[in-house]
Scaffold this motif. Structure first.
Motif, PDB file in Angstrom:
ATOM      1  N   GLU A  88       0.855  -1.178   0.000  1.00 25.62           N
ATOM      2  CA  GLU A  88       0.000   0.000   0.000  1.00 25.62           C
ATOM      3  C   GLU A  88       0.896   1.236   0.000  1.00 25.62           C
ATOM      4  O   GLU A  88       1.774   1.373   0.846  1.00 25.62           O
ATOM      5  CB  GLU A  88      -0.868  -0.012   1.269  1.00 25.62           C
ATOM      6  N   GLU A  89       0.695   2.082  -0.979  1.00 25.05           N
ATOM      7  CA  GLU A  89       1.515   3.289  -1.072  1.00 25.05           C
ATOM      8  C   GLU A  89       0.639   4.521  -0.900  1.00 25.05           C
ATOM      9  O   GLU A  89      -0.406   4.639  -1.519  1.00 25.05           O
ATOM     10  CB  GLU A  89       2.232   3.344  -2.416  1.00 25.05           C
ATOM     11  N   GLU A  90       1.070   5.411  -0.041  1.00 26.10           N
ATOM     12  CA  GLU A  90       0.410   6.702   0.177  1.00 26.10           C
ATOM     13  C   GLU A  90       1.414   7.797  -0.146  1.00 26.10           C
ATOM     14  O   GLU A  90       2.509   7.528  -0.642  1.00 26.10           O
ATOM     15  CB  GLU A  90      -0.084   6.803   1.624  1.00 26.10           C
ATOM     16  N   ASP A  91       1.081   9.016   0.176  1.00 25.27           N
ATOM     17  CA  ASP A  91       1.933  10.150  -0.168  1.00 25.27           C
ATOM     18  C   ASP A  91       3.328  10.058   0.448  1.00 25.27           C
ATOM     19  O   ASP A  91       4.321  10.259  -0.233  1.00 25.27           O
ATOM     20  CB  ASP A  91       1.274  11.463   0.279  1.00 25.27           C
ATOM     21  N   ASN A  92       3.401   9.753   1.734  1.00 29.85           N
ATOM     22  CA  ASN A  92       4.716   9.803   2.382  1.00 29.85           C
ATOM     23  C   ASN A  92       5.132   8.475   3.031  1.00 29.85           C
ATOM     24  O   ASN A  92       6.037   8.458   3.843  1.00 29.85           O
ATOM     25  CB  ASN A  92       4.738  10.917   3.428  1.00 29.85           C
ATOM     26  N   TYR A  93       4.473   7.384   2.688  1.00 30.30           N
ATOM     27  CA  TYR A  93       4.908   6.099   3.241  1.00 30.30           C
ATOM     28  C   TYR A  93       4.475   4.954   2.318  1.00 30.30           C
ATOM     29  O   TYR A  93       3.583   5.091   1.497  1.00 30.30           O
ATOM     30  CB  TYR A  93       4.353   5.873   4.650  1.00 30.30           C
ATOM     31  N   THR A  94       5.172   3.847   2.509  1.00 30.30           N
ATOM     32  CA  THR A  94       4.833   2.604   1.816  1.00 30.30           C
ATOM     33  C   THR A  94       4.731   1.510   2.865  1.00 30.30           C
ATOM     34  O   THR A  94       5.600   1.385   3.712  1.00 30.30           O
ATOM     35  CB  THR A  94       5.923   2.224   0.797  1.00 30.30           C
ATOM     36  N   ARG A  95       3.652   0.748   2.814  1.00 31.44           N
ATOM     37  CA  ARG A  95       3.461  -0.361   3.745  1.00 31.44           C
ATOM     38  C   ARG A  95       3.446  -1.651   2.943  1.00 31.44           C
ATOM     39  O   ARG A  95       2.688  -1.803   1.999  1.00 31.44           O
ATOM     40  CB  ARG A  95       2.144  -0.218   4.497  1.00 31.44           C
ATOM     41  N   LYS A  96       4.326  -2.583   3.344  1.00 26.31           N
ATOM     42  CA  LYS A  96       4.382  -3.889   2.706  1.00 26.31           C
ATOM     43  C   LYS A  96       4.154  -4.959   3.766  1.00 26.31           C
ATOM     44  O   LYS A  96       4.716  -4.884   4.845  1.00 26.31           O
ATOM     45  CB  LYS A  96       5.748  -4.139   2.061  1.00 26.31           C
ATOM     46  N   GLU A  97       3.315  -5.909   3.437  1.00 27.48           N
ATOM     47  CA  GLU A  97       3.092  -7.058   4.305  1.00 27.48           C
ATOM     48  C   GLU A  97       3.224  -8.307   3.463  1.00 27.48           C
ATOM     49  O   GLU A  97       2.827  -8.331   2.305  1.00 27.48           O
ATOM     50  CB  GLU A  97       1.708  -7.006   4.943  1.00 27.48           C
ATOM     51  N   PHE A  98       3.780  -9.345   4.075  1.00 24.57           N
ATOM     52  CA  PHE A  98       3.891 -10.618   3.371  1.00 24.57           C
ATOM     53  C   PHE A  98       3.853 -11.744   4.391  1.00 24.57           C
ATOM     54  O   PHE A  98       4.147 -11.558   5.563  1.00 24.57           O
ATOM     55  CB  PHE A  98       5.184 -10.692   2.552  1.00 24.57           C
TER      56      PHE A  98
END
Length: 149
Positions: A88-98
């Motif tokens: 999930e990418e937003e303006d000032n961060y990226t969240r990755k889950e696996f």
């Protein structure tokens, strides 16, 4: 009244404590259940019927395409692998889950299993069920009751 000797050094220097010292000098840390391979194995039931063996594995959360079932000689191998990734990418961060789940289980089949015949496999509600037919010779021999004298 009884007197108990008090050892001040163990309070000031915790590394003199035998329990703490044995924790760092032994391999007990790796004997934890987290590192035990049996915890990663699915639960299994084996039932013997007159004409077949029925083997059930409790493997929730997988899909049919995640399994590989093979018979090599008299060894049944059941394995599964599931990978999931989300980003999930937003303006000032990226969240990755696996997550990554895998298992492999091997069973030696008895000589009464007919490995030439087709093995029926079904997966429903988290239960993988295999039906292995018996050989004709093993079906025709009736059970023999033995009396105790």
């Amino acid at each position: 009244m009884s007197l108990t000797k008090f050892n001040k050094r163990n309070r000031l220097f915790p590394w003199n404590n035998e329990n703490l010292r044995s924790f760092f000098t032994s391999d007990n840390f790796f004997e934890n259940d987290f590192f035990n391979d049996y915890d990663l194995m699915p639960a299994m039931n084996v039932k013997e019927h007159e004409n077949e063996f029925e083997i059930e594995f409790a493997i929730p959360g997988f899909d049919k395409k995640d399994f590989e079932i093979t018979i090599d000689g008299d060894v049944l191998m059941v394995s599964g692998e599931k990978k999931t990734e989300a980003e999930e990418e937003e303006d000032n961060y990226t969240r990755k889950e696996f997550s990554y789940n895998t298992f492999k289980r091997s069973l030696q089949l008895p000589s009464s299993v007919n490995t030439d015949e087709k093995v029926n496999a079904t997966y429903n509600d988290g239960i993988l069920k295999l039906n292995l037919l018996k050989t004709e010779a093993s079906k025709s021999t009736p059970k023999k009751k033995i009396d105790i004298v």
